[in-house]
Design an enzyme around this catalytic site. Structure first.
Site, mmCIF file in Angstrom:
data_model
loop_
_atom_site.group_PDB
_atom_site.id
_atom_site.type_symbol
_atom_site.label_atom_id
_atom_site.label_comp_id
_atom_site.label_asym_id
_atom_site.label_seq_id
_atom_site.Cartn_x
_atom_site.Cartn_y
_atom_site.Cartn_z
ATOM 1 N N GLY A 130 44.633 25.334 -60.197
ATOM 2 C CA GLY A 130 43.239 25.142 -60.595
ATOM 3 C C GLY A 130 42.299 25.778 -59.594
ATOM 4 N N ASN A 131 41.035 25.437 -59.690
ATOM 5 C CA ASN A 131 40.065 25.925 -58.719
ATOM 6 C C ASN A 131 39.046 24.823 -58.458
ATOM 7 O OD1 ASN A 131 37.738 26.286 -60.633
ATOM 8 N ND2 ASN A 131 39.239 27.626 -61.599
ATOM 9 N N THR A 132 38.167 25.051 -57.507
ATOM 10 C CA THR A 132 37.294 23.960 -57.066
ATOM 11 C C THR A 132 35.956 23.920 -57.806
ATOM 12 O OG1 THR A 132 36.514 25.391 -55.301
ATOM 13 C CG2 THR A 132 38.255 23.839 -54.734
#
Ligand code: CTP
Length: 392
Positions: free
Chosen positions: A200-202
């Protein structure tokens, strides 16, 4: 002037807090209670907080109160609390006290904050009245569940004064996006590795959510394709939840033909695991393992390729500078490469922007030319992006 109507329910004790918030925000306030409201809070309280006289009926005082002048002077009318009885009289177009007379005569935006016992709120008569008022464009706030007057709990509490004041400021906004259908993605995609893990990413989704909320407040018809948002979706927008980049791509491509404005604010994973394990990947027996990744579609580029006639497309560019070129130079390349009408370029070195409440962005045109720079809260940046998109 903001006209605050107060109907006769126990939640009237919270009306002074709302009046306070509105005057602190710089508004002139006139209070029009119903006669029943004065059973709960005295006229002296309303007069002291608003600095203006209070009347309840059209014939009060020597010269009477000009309900037409009062209605004409109000930039917005808010009724808090709105009881079942007040809502019924308003929906029926009655004018048997000053507040309902003003409501009938006013053409300003109206916000109502219903508050009553759950049984009264859920009664088909009240629900029908609320539906009638909504259909006429009245902004009806939710009545959250919680402790009611007695020992019981349930839906029917009045919205908090801060939420009501926020709805009033939103109602005062210019309705310059009425008739515009906005499709916007926000958040960050998650690409499953196994049933419990993902790449995922932030991205929090805050900037996309601010855009969706800002556009809805200006009258746009908003569909928010929401990928794992860390913040709640705003009221008044249609939400299509998605998880992976492929789901996001499918939703955007399905919905884009019906949109006038398409905004790709989501942080999309460029790659996903070639296959997701059906059961949890076990550590035992593995010294390490390598992951095979395959490319996800470039959704923005595809949307540009298949753009509907007249459609405006906005992309984002999250960039870090490197030894050779600045973040801005990379963003200008991306603007040209992807072909969006407007690119919102952020420098994201060191994790800046993602998750923050503020943003600092450069707006680029289709050929990478700088339109302007915007810095401020994500709400302020959203307004500037919407203004720039409208100007295209
Ligand atoms: N985007 C997209 N589909 C992808 C990746 C990105 O639609 N598979 C969109 C994003 O929503 C954003 C814009 O493209 O509007 C730029 O995203 P960004 O992450 O900055 O760029 P990438 O396309 O991923 O390019 P790179 O990783 O090379 O910087």
């Amino acid at each position: 002037m903001i006209l605050v109507g107060v109907a006769g329910g126990i939640a009237a004790y919270k009306a002074p807090a709302l009046i306070r918030l509105l005057t602190e925000a710089g508004h002139t306030v006139r209070v029009v209670p119903t006669p029943a409201a004065l059973e709960f809070v005295g006229a002296a309280t309303f007069e002291a907080l608003s600095g203006a006289p209070v009347a309840t009926d059209v014939f009060g005082g020597a010269a009477g109160v000009d309900h037409i002048a009062l209605a004409g002077a109000a930039r917005a009318v808010v009724v808090a609390p709105a009881t079942a009885d007040l809502l019924a009289r308003y929906a029926a177009g009655m004018a048997n006290d000053l507040l309902t007379a003003v409501l009938l005569a006013s053409r300003a935006p109206v916000v109502v904050a219903p508050a009553m016992h759950t049984a009264m709120l859920e009664h088909p008569a009240t629900q029908a009245n609320l539906a009638t008022l909504r259909a006429r464009g009245v902004i009806v706030l939710d009545s959250p569940a919680g402790r009611l007057t007695g020992p019981d709990t349930g839906p029917g509490r009045m919205a908090e004064p801060a939420a009501i004041a926020a709805a009033v400021s939103a109602a005062l906004r210019p309705q310059d996006l009425v008739g515009v259908r906005l499709l916007i993605s926000a958040g960050g995609t998650r690409e499953p590795l196994d049933p419990v893990r993902f790449l995922g990413n932030t991205s929090s989704g805050k900037q996309g959510v601010a855009l969706a909320a800002g556009a809805a407040a200006r009258g746009a018809d908003v569909t928010l394709v929401a990928a794992n948002l860390a913040v709640p979706a705003p009221d008044g927008v249609r939400v299509v939840p998605v998880g992976t980049a492929q789901e996001l791509a499918d939703a955007m491509e399905r919905l884009a033909p019906d949109a006038d404005l398409v905004v790709m604010a989501a942080a999309v994973a460029d790659f996903r695991p070639a296959s997701a394990a059906l059961s949890k990947i076990k550590r035992s027996g593995l010294d390490g393992f390598s992951l095979e990744l395959v490319a996800n579609p470039d959704i923005l580029a595809r949307l540009v390729e298949r753009r509907a006639p007249g459609q405006v497309i906005v992309g984002f560019a999250a960039e870090t500078g490197d030894g050779e070129r600045s973040a801005l130079a990379h963003a200008q390349d991306k603007a040209r490469r992807k072909g969006a009408d407007l690119t919102v370029a952020n420098a994201v070195a060191g994790g800046a922007v993602f998750g923050d409440d503020v943003n600092d962005a450069v707006l680029l045109d289709r050929s990478g030319g700088i339109i302007g720079r915007v810095a401020g809260t994500k709400t302020e940046v959203a307004e500037a992006v919407l203004d720039a998109a409208l100007g295209i």
